[in-house]
Design a protein around this motif. Sequence first.
Motif, PDB file in Angstrom:
ATOM      1  N   SER A   5      -3.506   7.032   3.836  1.00 35.67           N
ATOM      2  CA  SER A   5      -3.406   5.850   2.989  1.00 35.67           C
ATOM      3  C   SER A   5      -3.814   6.205   1.564  1.00 35.67           C
ATOM      4  O   SER A   5      -4.816   6.888   1.335  1.00 35.67           O
ATOM      5  N   GLY A   6      -3.022   5.724   0.605  1.00 35.85           N
ATOM      6  CA  GLY A   6      -3.349   5.923  -0.803  1.00 35.85           C
ATOM      7  C   GLY A   6      -4.072   4.745  -1.411  1.00 35.85           C
ATOM      8  O   GLY A   6      -4.147   4.631  -2.641  1.00 35.85           O
ATOM      9  N   ALA A   7      -4.606   3.851  -0.571  1.00 32.76           N
ATOM     10  CA  ALA A   7      -5.312   2.678  -1.077  1.00 32.76           C
ATOM     11  C   ALA A   7      -6.524   3.100  -1.892  1.00 32.76           C
ATOM     12  O   ALA A   7      -7.128   4.163  -1.666  1.00 32.76           O
ATOM     13  N   ALA A   8      -6.877   2.264  -2.871  1.00 36.67           N
ATOM     14  CA  ALA A   8      -7.990   2.578  -3.773  1.00 36.67           C
ATOM     15  C   ALA A   8      -9.251   2.872  -2.977  1.00 36.67           C
ATOM     16  O   ALA A   8      -9.608   2.160  -2.039  1.00 36.67           O
ATOM     17  N   GLY A   9      -9.914   3.976  -3.360  1.00 39.09           N
ATOM     18  CA  GLY A   9     -11.164   4.365  -2.736  1.00 39.09           C
ATOM     19  C   GLY A   9     -11.012   5.341  -1.592  1.00 39.09           C
ATOM     20  O   GLY A   9     -12.005   5.932  -1.150  1.00 39.09           O
ATOM     21  N   TYR A  10      -9.802   5.536  -1.080  1.00 39.68           N
ATOM     22  CA  TYR A  10      -9.603   6.452   0.046  1.00 39.68           C
ATOM     23  C   TYR A  10      -9.379   7.889  -0.420  1.00 39.68           C
ATOM     24  O   TYR A  10      -9.943   8.819   0.132  1.00 39.68           O
ATOM     25  N   VAL A  70       0.857  -1.183   0.000  1.00 44.55           N
ATOM     26  CA  VAL A  70       0.000   0.000   0.000  1.00 44.55           C
ATOM     27  C   VAL A  70       0.892   1.233   0.000  1.00 44.55           C
ATOM     28  O   VAL A  70       1.851   1.311   0.772  1.00 44.55           O
ATOM     29  N   THR A  71       0.575   2.187  -0.869  1.00 40.70           N
ATOM     30  CA  THR A  71       1.301   3.443  -0.910  1.00 40.70           C
ATOM     31  C   THR A  71       0.657   4.425   0.052  1.00 40.70           C
ATOM     32  O   THR A  71      -0.550   4.693  -0.033  1.00 40.70           O
ATOM     33  N   TRP A  72       1.450   4.948   0.961  1.00 42.81           N
ATOM     34  CA  TRP A  72       1.007   6.008   1.860  1.00 42.81           C
ATOM     35  C   TRP A  72       1.525   7.333   1.324  1.00 42.81           C
ATOM     36  O   TRP A  72       2.624   7.401   0.774  1.00 42.81           O
ATOM     37  N   ILE A  73       0.733   8.374   1.471  1.00 42.48           N
ATOM     38  CA  ILE A  73       1.044   9.678   0.889  1.00 42.48           C
ATOM     39  C   ILE A  73       1.252  10.696   2.002  1.00 42.48           C
ATOM     40  O   ILE A  73       0.392  10.846   2.887  1.00 42.48           O
ATOM     41  N   GLN A  74       2.382  11.373   1.957  1.00 38.76           N
ATOM     42  CA  GLN A  74       2.574  12.508   2.854  1.00 38.76           C
ATOM     43  C   GLN A  74       1.889  13.722   2.223  1.00 38.76           C
ATOM     44  O   GLN A  74       2.128  14.038   1.044  1.00 38.76           O
ATOM     45  N   VAL A  75       1.021  14.372   2.972  1.00 34.69           N
ATOM     46  CA  VAL A  75       0.196  15.442   2.415  1.00 34.69           C
ATOM     47  C   VAL A  75       0.219  16.659   3.332  1.00 34.69           C
ATOM     48  O   VAL A  75       0.548  16.578   4.516  1.00 34.69           O
ATOM     49  N   ARG A  76      -0.142  17.806   2.740  1.00 36.60           N
ATOM     50  CA  ARG A  76      -0.414  19.025   3.487  1.00 36.60           C
ATOM     51  C   ARG A  76      -1.902  19.341   3.321  1.00 36.60           C
ATOM     52  O   ARG A  76      -2.398  19.415   2.181  1.00 36.60           O
ATOM     53  N   VAL A  77      -2.604  19.484   4.410  1.00 33.76           N
ATOM     54  CA  VAL A  77      -4.030  19.829   4.338  1.00 33.76           C
ATOM     55  C   VAL A  77      -4.135  21.278   3.891  1.00 33.76           C
ATOM     56  O   VAL A  77      -3.602  22.186   4.553  1.00 33.76           O
ATOM     57  N   ARG A  78      -4.770  21.493   2.750  1.00 35.58           N
ATOM     58  CA  ARG A  78      -4.783  22.833   2.160  1.00 35.58           C
ATOM     59  C   ARG A  78      -5.414  23.861   3.095  1.00 35.58           C
ATOM     60  O   ARG A  78      -4.936  24.999   3.203  1.00 35.58           O
TER      61      ARG A  78
END
Length: 559
Positions: free
Chosen positions: A535-540, A518-526
């Motif tokens: 989690s970058g899992a399909a559907g999330y 599973v690919t996890w994504i580091q993100v910044r909440v806009r």
Amino acid sequence: MATLLGVPAAPSWTMGRWVVQLVLVCGLWGLGGCTAAVPPATPPLPATPAPATAEALPPPAPAAMEMPAPSASGEVLFQDDFTNVQSGWPNAQVFDNYFIGYHEPAYYHVEVRTAHDRVVVPWPAGTFEDVAVEAAVFVDPANTAAEGNFRYGLALRRTGEQYYGFLVAPRSQHWYVVKSSTSGLTLLADGSHESIQGQEASPDHLRVETQGPLLRFMVNGHPVAEVQDEGYTAGSIGFLVQTEDAIRVHVHHDWVAVYPLAPPVNHAAQQYHDDFTDPLSGWPGTLVFDNYFIGYHEPEYYHVEVRTAHDRALVSWPGGALVDATVEVALFPDAANTAVEGDFRYGLALRRTGDQYYGFMISPRTQRWFIFKSTPARLNLLAEGRDDSIQGEESAPDQLRVDARGANMLFTLNGQPVGEIMDDAYDSGVLALVVQTLDSPRVHVHYDMIQVGPVDPAVHFAIDDATCTVDVAGLNLRSGPGIDYDPPMTSLTGGTLLEPLARSDQQVMTAQRRIGTVTWIQVRVRETGQIGWVSGAAGYVSCTIPLNLLPEATAPATP
């Protein structure tokens, strides 16, 4: 035992000063005949690794080295070809385990006579900060043990036991960057290069550029390493010779030179174009080896031929390191000199330092393109695809273009963008031509044109305005990539906009086996600016760019 010699040889020194210096050396290092206590021996460099079994970079042509001309400004800080025995280096110093001195009429020699030992011979006349240091060095086989390994090279920014060292080992064809301190040697970087020969007919040419905390290292014209270290800012230069298991090594220094380092140039701000009609435009001339050759193909090409299967050749651009730049090239294989069977590929290498670079290559026989990241260990495939426009014909050469700005790189083939990556591992380096055989026993490639310039501000990188959207009613934002980072930092509601920053591919395991990734994504909440992982899992989540364009990030420690 490590031996450090610091005895000036100028005749104006008084006998009293000579004695003081010798006692100091004896007291520090316990040379033969000294009664002072011997401190613990400085540990040797780490053992030389076995020759690399990965695809080897081809060596440059062996050539006799002459002392280089002055810098562009005409200034020379120091140079010595050792024809004058009064030029200031220690002379005719003989001890039980080593000797040093001028080898008339044209060398300076250092011989170490015991295994697991080393000698540093500093130039006694001054210190340097930001400079370029070059030397030509080779081994005298008649006075060197036939068995065992050893290394030799330069010491820089030396004050006592504190210095940086750049060494080569011709028998294993390895190079080493070390940092010496009062507690021993620390290995900063190492690698292999087949140009390392150590022969009188083709001395090894070492160059080090020191610019503040940045140190650049070159072997025989090839950049091999860059090191950032703030430990030592200035000091003397010197020669460094070390035995490992060899019981004797005798090294000849042909010349040494020190020049002021030119201010850094942003090559991306300059225009460069070469159609290869001028055989003096700066690329390597005709060089022929068993497995490949390179050179100008007059009147209008530069050619690279690889003559064995599963091999590759890189030819570096002579214009220096690039940071942000647009690079374009036109190229095609010469059918008359290419095997009719088997596959091959060719193209560009960017931001190259030794075995580290990004590659953009095409295979006309399969009409496929490839984006690689090369490391000293292997080639890593970052992206690939098929494009019917790839022809590889002289009448219509393929056009490759790379726009590199920071960590973003856009790859264009025959006018159409085909790939984009974001990777911040290599931020600068030289440009190179690269040709590789797969199962083909021979390929001959003609480079018709190459052009380098600044990145057009109008070039659009998809990563610049990429977004992700939360697709579920509630999605946990965690401090790291995985459910082990518990408890969550917060829960994001459906429709929340996120800016993707990086990725981490995590294995999903059961008690018995791995069941997926599973690919996890580091993100910044806009909306809030909060940074975390989802989690970058399909559907999330859904993102406007493929996740493989994001740079890989190192996971923080779990709570």
